[in-house]
Design a protein around this motif. Structure first.
Motif, PDB file in Angstrom:
ATOM      1  N   PRO A   1      -9.121  -1.296   7.378  1.00 11.59           N
ATOM      2  CA  PRO A   1      -7.921  -1.552   8.194  1.00 11.59           C
ATOM      3  C   PRO A   1      -6.808  -0.542   7.902  1.00 11.59           C
ATOM      4  O   PRO A   1      -6.628  -0.091   6.779  1.00 11.59           O
ATOM      5  N   ARG A   2      -6.073  -0.206   8.969  1.00  9.02           N
ATOM      6  CA  ARG A   2      -4.945   0.729   8.924  1.00  9.02           C
ATOM      7  C   ARG A   2      -5.405   2.180   8.764  1.00  9.02           C
ATOM      8  O   ARG A   2      -4.688   3.021   8.239  1.00  9.02           O
TER       9      ARG A   2
ATOM     10  N   CYS B   1      -1.539  -0.976   4.530  1.00  9.97           N
ATOM     11  CA  CYS B   1      -2.025  -2.349   4.348  1.00  9.97           C
ATOM     12  C   CYS B   1      -1.032  -3.184   3.549  1.00  9.97           C
ATOM     13  O   CYS B   1      -0.771  -4.348   3.880  1.00  9.97           O
TER      14      CYS B   1
ATOM     15  N   GLN C   1       1.860  -4.630   5.571  1.00 12.17           N
ATOM     16  CA  GLN C   1       1.584  -5.407   6.769  1.00 12.17           C
ATOM     17  C   GLN C   1       1.390  -6.892   6.467  1.00 12.17           C
ATOM     18  O   GLN C   1       0.736  -7.242   5.483  1.00 12.17           O
TER      19      GLN C   1
ATOM     20  N   PHE D   1      -0.736  -9.416   7.147  1.00  3.07           N
ATOM     21  CA  PHE D   1      -2.024  -9.814   7.707  1.00  3.07           C
ATOM     22  C   PHE D   1      -2.111 -11.337   7.803  1.00  3.07           C
ATOM     23  O   PHE D   1      -1.575 -12.064   6.972  1.00  3.07           O
TER      24      PHE D   1
ATOM     25  N   PHE E   1      -7.374 -11.643   3.347  1.00  7.05           N
ATOM     26  CA  PHE E   1      -6.704 -10.343   3.300  1.00  7.05           C
ATOM     27  C   PHE E   1      -5.323 -10.448   2.662  1.00  7.05           C
ATOM     28  O   PHE E   1      -4.826  -9.483   2.087  1.00  7.05           O
TER      29      PHE E   1
ATOM     30  N   CYS F   1      -4.513  -7.857  -0.314  1.00  9.04           N
ATOM     31  CA  CYS F   1      -3.358  -6.955  -0.235  1.00  9.04           C
ATOM     32  C   CYS F   1      -2.219  -7.357  -1.162  1.00  9.04           C
ATOM     33  O   CYS F   1      -1.130  -6.796  -1.080  1.00  9.04           O
TER      34      CYS F   1
ATOM     35  N   LEU G   1      -6.063  -3.956  -3.846  1.00  6.77           N
ATOM     36  CA  LEU G   1      -6.392  -3.224  -2.631  1.00  6.77           C
ATOM     37  C   LEU G   1      -7.291  -2.030  -2.926  1.00  6.77           C
ATOM     38  O   LEU G   1      -8.283  -1.788  -2.228  1.00  6.77           O
TER      39      LEU G   1
ATOM     40  N   TYR H   1     -10.956  -1.382  -1.483  1.00  2.54           N
ATOM     41  CA  TYR H   1     -11.212  -0.182  -0.683  1.00  2.54           C
ATOM     42  C   TYR H   1     -12.424   0.577  -1.222  1.00  2.54           C
ATOM     43  O   TYR H   1     -13.334   0.951  -0.466  1.00  2.54           O
TER      44      TYR H   1
END
Length: 619
Positions: free
Chosen positions: A376-377, A488, A491, A493, A498, A502, A508, A512
């Motif tokens: 994401p992002r 991320c 944001q 979410f 998530f 995050c 994170l 990742y």
């Protein structure tokens, strides 16, 4: 001469039917003191006490009824409501458990138990009880609405959508419920239905009506802003001047927060970041629930980031993530441990030996989708809008249909990914049929167009994609890992998992790296038709990137994709956090944005460095 019990019952019943609750209470209380009150009289007395807000007295009356007739579930249900209204949640739950045991098929009891859990923010239990109520009474609109809300908070999008089927035709709802319904309908891309729900909302009596009107006006602004209809949003905002917010009662925290927040959102759109920051700071001084607090803190972080106030932006992010963790705690408590795994399928891998054991399947009868994946992002929404701007393609916003196929397969007793090897041609066709039926509900006009399935974390579902669509073209969106993580982290979410992932840069970074390690292993096994699409290259060499994309997709003319921002502005709803950015065209502002926060990233660079080096990104 005192009234006989039957005559007294008749008198109390007549007073109740006439709406004279005070007379019911007077007669009932006097009779109760002498022991002359019958079961019927007790029932009317309890209801009258409850109706007039005498909740403790009502609880005592209904408690007496449960002692007289412990086998009547309705009395336990009434007792539970009275206890909840006077703040005794433990007694309320105990009474509802008794009522449920006596009447397990009574949808009203399950509904009230669900409402109790909503009040306590025990969302998993609320979802279960409310969906039980809907199962028992499918046309129970209030239960469907509350069940959808619980599913929304739990991140159960499929069940939320199922609960909201036909919601556009539901009767008018009380103001608070109308706000919830409109928010959920907007998240489903149904703006007109959301506005309709607000337009017919039932207002409370007295001064509360004015406060509700203001909240509804604020929600309209938010719906238009979220749908990129900025002229409509600004027109609505004129009906909500700042001085009207200042005149709100001191304890109207929710209304004040919502009104200030939409003013701040429009200020951000207009580039007045200082005004937005001031408004978000005001919101954070209020007494708010975790959801409102997180939203305001994320807004403040974005405003301060634009102003170059990095320290305050980072402090606001700490507030935001703390609030989101509290939301997640009640939904995914199993993920609260430091080393839990929010990315559920990151460890699901098919090795070479297992893949060699897959029996060949006939090709799918329908045209294979193009899959857009990536963390994401990473620019997935930008690419989706480019593809959707081309007349050959249709996108469906971000849907978890591949994930849902995996869940359905496991519910049917077939393990994933091991069970993929044993899929028969018939079973594979059934899975594809389920997939395309869901697609057609979202994109009924698909026809001969090629579907674009953009869901970033489908990168963790490559085995399922390759089993059902072995010739699929897959585009992996890449962006500097630190820019991805920063975006991320900034944001809000909606997925509880998530929210946990995050909650810190280290968590994170771990997620990742784990996602890309799984991806790399699966790419080596399946060797899909793959294009790596780099955000930085698109920004720096836009025309060449469009040409390369067109070549990969075998398009005669790729030029319509260059007009993606114009196309995005014409769409009614884009579900991802990039809904505003993709309407503005290509910008280099998001490239190397992380350097402003380099001090915060130093501890996670060792974790990220192997992936950075693999894809050619520097510190």
């Amino acid at each position: 001469m005192p009234a006989t019990p039957n005559r007294l019952d008749d008198t109390i019943t007549a007073a109740y039917l006439a709406g004279d609750m005070e007379h019911v209470i007077t007669l009932g209380t006097q009779a109760a003191q002498t022991g002359a009150l019958s079961e019927t009289g007790l029932l009317w007395l309890g209801i009258a006490q409850q109706t007039t807000g005498r909740y403790a007295a009502a609880a005592a009356t209904f408690g007496e009824l449960t002692r007289l007739r412990p086998e009547v579930s309705a009395y336990w249900n009434n007792l539970a409501l009275a206890c909840r209204q006077c703040g005794d949640m433990t007694a309320s739950e105990q009474a509802l458990m008794t009522a449920r045991s006596l009447a397990p098929d009574d949808a009203e009891v399950h509904y009230n138990l669900g409402l109790l859990y909503v009040h306590q923010q025990r969302w998993l239990l609320a979802r279960e009880s409310l969906m039980d109520a809907v199962r028992l009474s499918p046309r129970f609109v209030e239960a469907r609405l509350q069940a959808a809300h619980a599913c929304h908070v739990c991140g159960d999008n499929e069940s939320e959508q199922a609960m909201l089927v036909g919601a556009a035709d539901w009767p008018a709802q009380p103001g608070e419920q109308a706000l919830i319904l409109a928010s959920m309908l907007c998240a489903q891309g149904e703006l007109e239905a959301a506005l309709h729900a607000l337009g017919q909302a039932q207002l409370p009596a007295g001064p509360a009506a004015g406060i509700m009107r203001l909240r509804i006006a604020a929600q309209r602004v938010a719906l238009y802003e979220r749908s990129n209809q900025l002229d409509s949003a600004r027109n609505e905002l004129r009906q909500l001047p700042l001085d009207s917010i200042e005149r709100l009662p001191a304890d109207a925290h929710e209304a004040r927060a919502e009104a200030c927040s939409v003013h701040a959102a429009l200020a951000m759109r207009d580039g007045d970041h200082a005004a937005a920051a001031t408004l978000y700071r005001q919101v954070l001084t209020l007494v708010l629930d975790d959801q409102h607090r997180a939203a305001a803190a994320f807004g403040l972080a974005a405003a301060c980031d634009r102003l170059g106030q990095r320290d305050e932006a980072w402090q606001a992010l700490q507030i935001a993530h703390a609030a989101q963790l509290e939301i997640a705690r009640s939904v995914v408590p199993e993920l609260m441990q430091p080393y839990s795994q929010p990315l559920q399928m990151a460890d699901q891998v098919v090795d070479r030996v297992a893949y060699q054991g897959w029996q060949p399947l006939p090709p799918p009868a329908r045209r294979t989708p193009v899959f857009v994946v990536g963390f994401p992002r990473s620019g997935t929404t930008l690419l989706e809008q480019m593809l959707d701007a081309h007349p050959d393609f249709r996108s469906m916003d971000e849907r978890a249909f591949i994930h849902e196929l995996i869940e359905g397969m496991e519910l049917a007793g077939q393990p994933y990914p091991g069970g993929l090897a044993d899929l028969t041609a018939r079973e594979a066709d059934q899975l594809r049929d389920v997939y395309f039926r869901r697609v057609e509900r979202v994109v009924p006009e698909l026809g001969k167009h090629q579907l674009v399935d953009k869901n970033p974390l489908n990168m963790l579902c490559l085995p399922m994609i390759m089993r059902l669509f072995p010739q699929a073209r897959i585009i992996l969106c890449l962006r500097h890992p630190c820019d991805v993580l920063l975006s991320c982290y900034m944001q809000p979410f909606r997925s509880p998992a998530f929210m946990v992932l995050c909650s810190s840069l280290q968590r994170l970074a771990d997620g990742y790296v784990q996602a890309f390690e799984q991806w790399q292993k699966q790419v080596e096994v399946f060797a899909p038709k793959l294009l790596e699409w780099r955000y930085e290259s698109v920004v720096g060499r836009f025309d060449a990137s469009i040409a390369r994309l067109g070549e990969f997709l075998e398009l005669e003319d790729a030029s319509p994709m260059a007009r993606f921002s114009e196309h995005a502005r014409g769409k009614r709803f884009i579900s991802t956090p990039s809904y505003a950015q993709v309407t503005q065209g290509i910008s280099s502002k998001a490239v190397d944005r992380w350097h402003a926060y380099r001090e915060m990233f130093e501890p996670v660079l060792p974790t990220l460095r192997p992936v950075m080096q693999r894809f050619g990104y520097a510190d």
